[in-house]
Design a protein around this motif. Structure first.
Motif, PDB file in Angstrom:
ATOM      1  N   ASN A 260       0.745  -1.601   0.132  1.00  0.00           N
ATOM      2  CA  ASN A 260      -0.285   0.258  -0.013  1.00  0.00           C
ATOM      3  C   ASN A 260       0.871   1.666  -0.018  1.00  0.00           C
ATOM      4  N   LYS A 261       0.540   2.369  -1.097  1.00  0.00           N
ATOM      5  CA  LYS A 261       1.697   3.481  -0.891  1.00  0.00           C
ATOM      6  C   LYS A 261       1.361   4.168  -1.210  1.00  0.00           C
ATOM      7  N   ARG A 262       1.743   5.208  -0.020  1.00  0.00           N
ATOM      8  CA  ARG A 262       1.287   6.601  -0.019  1.00  0.00           C
ATOM      9  C   ARG A 262       2.492   8.069  -0.282  1.00  0.00           C
ATOM     10  N   SER A 263       1.435   8.191  -0.733  1.00  0.00           N
ATOM     11  CA  SER A 263       2.742   9.770  -1.107  1.00  0.00           C
ATOM     12  C   SER A 263       1.122  11.213  -0.684  1.00  0.00           C
ATOM     13  N   GLU A 264       2.238  11.518   0.146  1.00  0.00           N
ATOM     14  CA  GLU A 264       0.632  12.652   0.767  1.00  0.00           C
ATOM     15  C   GLU A 264       1.777  14.181   0.748  1.00  0.00           C
ATOM     16  N   VAL A 265       0.639  15.433   1.315  1.00  0.00           N
ATOM     17  CA  VAL A 265       1.164  16.657   1.287  1.00  0.00           C
ATOM     18  C   VAL A 265       0.499  17.058   2.030  1.00  0.00           C
ATOM     19  N   GLY A 266       0.653  18.096   3.080  1.00  0.00           N
ATOM     20  CA  GLY A 266      -0.149  18.563   4.150  1.00  0.00           C
ATOM     21  C   GLY A 266       0.479  19.979   4.767  1.00  0.00           C
ATOM     22  N   LEU A 267       0.001  20.767   5.177  1.00  0.00           N
ATOM     23  CA  LEU A 267      -0.105  22.035   5.988  1.00  0.00           C
ATOM     24  C   LEU A 267       0.175  22.734   6.918  1.00  0.00           C
ATOM     25  N   ASP A 268       0.313  22.932   8.002  1.00  0.00           N
ATOM     26  CA  ASP A 268       0.508  23.545   9.186  1.00  0.00           C
ATOM     27  C   ASP A 268       0.673  25.134   9.267  1.00  0.00           C
ATOM     28  N   ALA A 269      -0.175  25.757   9.543  1.00  0.00           N
ATOM     29  CA  ALA A 269      -0.609  27.326   9.163  1.00  0.00           C
ATOM     30  C   ALA A 269      -0.835  27.867  11.278  1.00  0.00           C
ATOM     31  N   LYS A 270       0.468  28.323  11.481  1.00  0.00           N
ATOM     32  CA  LYS A 270       0.753  29.489  12.795  1.00  0.00           C
ATOM     33  C   LYS A 270       0.244  30.737  12.137  1.00  0.00           C
ATOM     34  N   ILE A 271      -0.234  31.329  13.414  1.00  0.00           N
ATOM     35  CA  ILE A 271      -1.197  32.829  12.731  1.00  0.00           C
ATOM     36  C   ILE A 271      -1.067  33.732  14.170  1.00  0.00           C
ATOM     37  N   GLY A 272      -0.698  34.279  14.859  1.00  0.00           N
ATOM     38  CA  GLY A 272      -0.451  34.982  15.262  1.00  0.00           C
ATOM     39  C   GLY A 272      -0.826  36.234  15.603  1.00  0.00           C
ATOM     40  N   LEU A 273      -2.643  36.294  16.777  1.00  0.00           N
ATOM     41  CA  LEU A 273      -3.307  37.119  16.373  1.00  0.00           C
ATOM     42  C   LEU A 273      -3.188  38.241  18.034  1.00  0.00           C
ATOM     43  N   GLY A 274      -1.515  39.064  17.630  1.00  0.00           N
ATOM     44  CA  GLY A 274      -1.196  39.467  18.424  1.00  0.00           C
ATOM     45  C   GLY A 274       0.134  39.033  19.358  1.00  0.00           C
ATOM     46  N   SER A 275       0.343  39.121  20.024  1.00  0.00           N
ATOM     47  CA  SER A 275       1.284  38.473  21.244  1.00  0.00           C
ATOM     48  C   SER A 275       1.162  37.301  21.744  1.00  0.00           C
ATOM     49  N   LEU A 277      -2.223  35.377  21.391  1.00  0.00           N
ATOM     50  CA  LEU A 277      -3.076  34.905  20.754  1.00  0.00           C
ATOM     51  C   LEU A 277      -2.535  34.095  19.348  1.00  0.00           C
ATOM     52  N   ASN A 278      -3.471  33.391  19.011  1.00  0.00           N
ATOM     53  CA  ASN A 278      -2.678  32.186  18.495  1.00  0.00           C
ATOM     54  C   ASN A 278      -3.952  31.276  17.669  1.00  0.00           C
ATOM     55  N   LEU A 279      -3.077  31.603  16.401  1.00  0.00           N
ATOM     56  CA  LEU A 279      -4.489  30.445  15.311  1.00  0.00           C
ATOM     57  C   LEU A 279      -3.385  29.330  14.675  1.00  0.00           C
ATOM     58  N   ASP A 280      -4.140  28.469  15.057  1.00  0.00           N
ATOM     59  CA  ASP A 280      -3.595  26.962  14.155  1.00  0.00           C
ATOM     60  C   ASP A 280      -4.465  26.845  12.722  1.00  0.00           C
ATOM     61  N   LEU A 281      -4.218  26.105  11.866  1.00  0.00           N
ATOM     62  CA  LEU A 281      -4.517  26.071  11.318  1.00  0.00           C
ATOM     63  C   LEU A 281      -4.268  24.713  10.546  1.00  0.00           C
ATOM     64  N   GLY A 345      -8.298  21.069  10.202  1.00  0.00           N
ATOM     65  CA  GLY A 345      -8.716  21.555  11.532  1.00  0.00           C
ATOM     66  C   GLY A 345      -8.500  22.796  11.697  1.00  0.00           C
ATOM     67  N   ALA A 346      -9.003  23.056  13.043  1.00  0.00           N
ATOM     68  CA  ALA A 346      -8.462  25.096  13.244  1.00  0.00           C
ATOM     69  C   ALA A 346      -8.664  24.837  15.056  1.00  0.00           C
ATOM     70  N   ARG A 347      -7.714  25.989  15.392  1.00  0.00           N
ATOM     71  CA  ARG A 347      -7.298  25.768  16.860  1.00  0.00           C
ATOM     72  C   ARG A 347      -7.147  27.290  17.043  1.00  0.00           C
ATOM     73  N   LEU A 348      -8.121  28.539  17.877  1.00  0.00           N
ATOM     74  CA  LEU A 348      -7.883  29.167  18.654  1.00  0.00           C
ATOM     75  C   LEU A 348      -7.450  29.373  20.246  1.00  0.00           C
ATOM     76  N   SER A 349      -6.330  29.549  20.466  1.00  0.00           N
ATOM     77  CA  SER A 349      -5.497  29.603  21.749  1.00  0.00           C
ATOM     78  C   SER A 349      -4.469  30.398  22.430  1.00  0.00           C
ATOM     79  N   GLY A 350      -5.321  30.989  23.745  1.00  0.00           N
ATOM     80  CA  GLY A 350      -3.999  31.943  24.246  1.00  0.00           C
ATOM     81  C   GLY A 350      -4.771  32.972  25.027  1.00  0.00           C
TER      82      GLY A 350
END
Length: 727
Positions: A260-275, A277-281, A345-350
């Motif tokens: 079973n062969k696998r080839s994948e791509v994906g992406l995480d992003a971290k966006i600082g909303l001020g010093s 608070l952070n948004l992770d995607l 997914g998305a996550r807002l934390s801080g």
């Protein structure tokens, strides 16, 4: 719900009223930090002009072996900053001649087994949450998220650089921590801070701001103050992209399919909303490089808990993952992606204002046609408000929802619930000096098969001084409580769990402290009939060498509420309603961590279910060719003597491991886990090259075999590349 919670909180206020409003314990310990106008080169050499102008934190206090004097091992700390980075320079003088002691160059080392220096930072000055950075004497990095006032989650990993240099009489540590790496409260000019040092040659643990010996040096209740000459700089645009690509394959040798062969791509992003608070995607996340769990022998009647290791879920996770107790968790992120792949997914934390924190997350998984599982949405929101000096109130809402799912209304038993929701509120007590701690909580679940028996309430109150410690805890979980995204291994009980202990600190040349600890757990059913009781008496001796010896004895009584196989192996079960009672005793010893050869031994013997007997031997041994190679072996042997339908059951769990750290950026780990209880032999190899800060190349190989006769079950090979890109 509010009525239940208030009934628990009010006694806490009465018990600890005097300490809730107290001033910060170590407020007089202040280190001034000034902005540098000259460049800092991170090389472990103190020749930059910035260091000649920096204030020095020195005169550390001893924590162990005693907390009543200055440290004998001398440490000097300097800090400065520019618009982008926070800089740290540490001179760790040797206490006695001789080489340093370390395990390896692997990240996030064991504190007790390494000569090391750690920074504990509270950039919100709330004495509850923060960050920790450090290194051992060979240059291995340490970084983690701090939560609950003194715990450190080392699974967190982020972007920063450091260097260590060794000299005949000292070792130095220099680091640059980008402001974009951490979160901090905007506009404040005083942060909580402390520095910890562990020196194995002298067996001395010390800190800059004094910490009582009954608490870890990471305790944020005892931080001093970092005083900024200006408001810490704004992070500005703070966006990071972390893409990955992977290729690999796997084969199931029990099926007829090919590779079973696998080839994948994906992406995480971290966006600082001020010093703060952070948004992770995340899109199409993959966690295949995360180390596999260490297997354990399971002779328990309930599901075992394994901690979350996936990076995406970790930042500010304490708000939701820390809600409840170790066996009452309304949210357990490892449930997400367990049976279905995560699509996005998305996550807002801080921090969202003075004394307020948030962690809100939503994850979407795909459908699995083979088992008829629809696409699912997992959402959680946790909000925390600090009250008094270090206490807080938390609220949590957890929702699991099946999408495009139409259950058959004519069927009595649906394979899946359309939804499952949990709503909870808790109060966490922490006095200013950390001597009083506690928790009071209530939870309620909601499902389509709604019932009145779906409530949890629990509370505890703990006191820990230098000598005396005691804790009272009670729990109630109704029989129909459901937490499909949580960890609730058992329901339908009342529990009381008091414990008390005392430590004697003498002037013995060999023994640092010693003393007894007594605890009991009593379970009742809904009619207040006792169903289980476990009592344990321990006596612990801690030596000046930091080795420990514990001897113990216990008594157990179980009235089985469900059928149970006492071997978790044979499939033959004891009937519900049968009663079992036995005594047990044993000992455990941990060797001193300074030796190149270290070991931990334990022994347990006594009764068991069905008037049987159980004997257990466990050993953990390691040898280090510091700092490059570490060899370890974990072994557990169980001998169960039961009536003839089970007979004598003996099984091993053996796990040899090899760690090779060529540099502090190139790591190789190989280990095997032979689990006779599961009839499985697992082989795993993992190569990691950190070619740039927080950017890695992984090569992972996994094999599973049936041991007798040796027969391969499945095999997988994976190559993965991740890169941390700051915009």
């Amino acid at each position: 719900m509010l009525k239940h919670l208030l009934s628990f909180i009010l006694p806490f206020f009465m018990v600890s009223h005097c300490s809730l409003f107290a001033q910060k314990v170590n407020s007089s310990y202040r280190l001034h930090i000034k902005k540098t106008t000259s460049p800092v080169k991170v090389d472990g050499i103190m020749d930059d002009q910035a260091w000649s102008k920096a204030d020095v934190a020195t005169d550390f206090y001893m924590i162990l072996p005693t907390d009543t004097s200055y440290a004998k091992v001398h440490t000097d700390v300097r800090m400065t900053y520019d618009q982008k980075n926070l800089y740290l320079f540490v001179t760790n003088h040797h206490g006695v001649p001789g080489p340093y002691m370390v395990e390896s160059l692997r990240r996030d080392f064991s504190f007790t087994k390494n000569d090391n220096f750690l920074l504990f930072m509270d950039p919100f000055d709330d004495q509850t949450n923060g960050f920790s950075f450090g290194a051992n004497a060979a240059g291995a990095q340490w970084d983690g998220l701090m939560y609950d006032g003194g715990s450190v989650d080392l699974s967190w990993d982020n972007k920063w650089i450091s260097a260590v240099k060794n000299y005949e009489d000292k070792w130095t540590f220099e680091a640059a921590i980008p402001f974009k790496t951490i979160r901090y409260k905007k506009g404040i000019k005083e942060w909580g801070i402390n520095f910890g040092r562990n020196d194995l040659k002298t067996t001395e643990k010390s800190s800059w701001a004094p910490v009582p010996r009954q608490f870890p040096s990471a305790s944020l209740a005892y931080t001093g103050t970092l005083v900024w000459d200006e408001t810490p700089p704004s992070t500005g645009s703070n966006i990071s992209l972390i893409p990955y690509v992977l290729a690999g394959g796997s084969k199931d040798f029990n099926g007829e399919d090919g590779v079973n062969k696998r080839s994948e791509v994906g992406l995480d992003a971290k966006i600082g909303l001020g010093s703060s608070l952070n948004l992770d995607l995340t899109i199409n996340p993959d966690f295949s490089q995360v180390e596999v769990d260490r297997q354990v022998t399971n002779l328990d009647r309930f599901e075992l808990f394994f901690p979350e290791r996936r990076q995406f879920f970790l930042e500010n996770a304490d708000i939701v993952a820390g809600f409840g107790y170790e066996n009452i968790r309304p949210f357990f992120s490892r449930r997400i992606g367990l049976n279905a792949p995560i699509d996005f997914g998305a996550r807002l934390s801080g921090n969202i204002g003075d004394d307020w924190r948030i962690n809100a997350m939503s994850m979407q998984t795909g459908k699995v046609n083979e088992i008829g599982l629809p696409a699912q949405n997992f959402s959680v929101i946790g909000i925390q408000k600090r009250v008094f000096s270090r206490s807080n109130i938390r609220a949590i809402f957890v929702n699991k929802e099946l999408l495009n799912y139409s259950p058959d209304p004519s069927s009595e038993h649906q394979p899946y619930n359309q939804f499952n929701r949990n709503l909870g509120l808790e109060y966490n007590l922490a006095s200013a000096n950390n001597i009083w701690t506690g928790k009071a909580m209530v939870l309620k679940s909601f499902s389509p098969n709604e019932s009145q028996q779906n409530l949890i309430h629990a509370a505890n109150l703990q006191y820990a001084s230098g000598n005396l410690n005691f804790n009272w805890r009670h729990e109630y979980i109704s029989e129909n409580y459901q937490a499909e995204v949580g960890y609730i291994p058992r329901t339908g009980y009342y529990k009381v769990n008091p414990s008390i202990g005392y430590l004697f600190f003498g002037k013995s040349k060999y023994i640092l402290n010693h003393g007894p600890q007594l605890s009991t757990s009593i379970f009742f059913n809904k009619n207040w009939e006792k169903t289980e009781n476990s009592t344990l008496l321990e006596y612990m001796l801690r030596f000046h060498s930091q080795s420990t010896l514990t001897i113990w004895a216990g008594h157990d009584y179980v009235n089985l509420q469900q059928p149970f196989d006492p071997t978790n192996f044979s499939g033959i079960e004891l009937a519900a309603g049968t009663q079992h009672e036995w005594y047990r005793w044993g000992a455990k010893f941990n060797s001193k961590p300074q030796s190149l050869f270290t070991y931990a031994l334990s022994y347990r013997t006594g009764g068991y279910y069905a008037d049987g007997a159980m004997t257990n031997y466990a050993a953990e041994m390691g040898y280090r060719f510091q700092p490059y190679v570490g060899i370890s072996l974990n072994a557990t042997y169980n001998d169960l003597e039961l009536p003839e339908q089970w007979g004598d059951t003996k099984f091993w769990l053996v796990g040899p491991r090899l760690d090779v750290t060529l540099t502090n950026k190139v790591f190789f780990t190989a280990f095997a886990q032979y689990n006779e209880q599961m009839d499985n032999l697992n082989l795993n190899g993992r190569f990691q090259w950190r070619f740039s800060p927080a950017s890695d190349l992984f090569l992972v190989y996994t094999d599973n075999y049936i041991p007798y006769p040796v027969q391969v079950q499945n095999r997988a090979l994976l190559l993965k590349l991740t890169y941390w890109w700051n915009l």
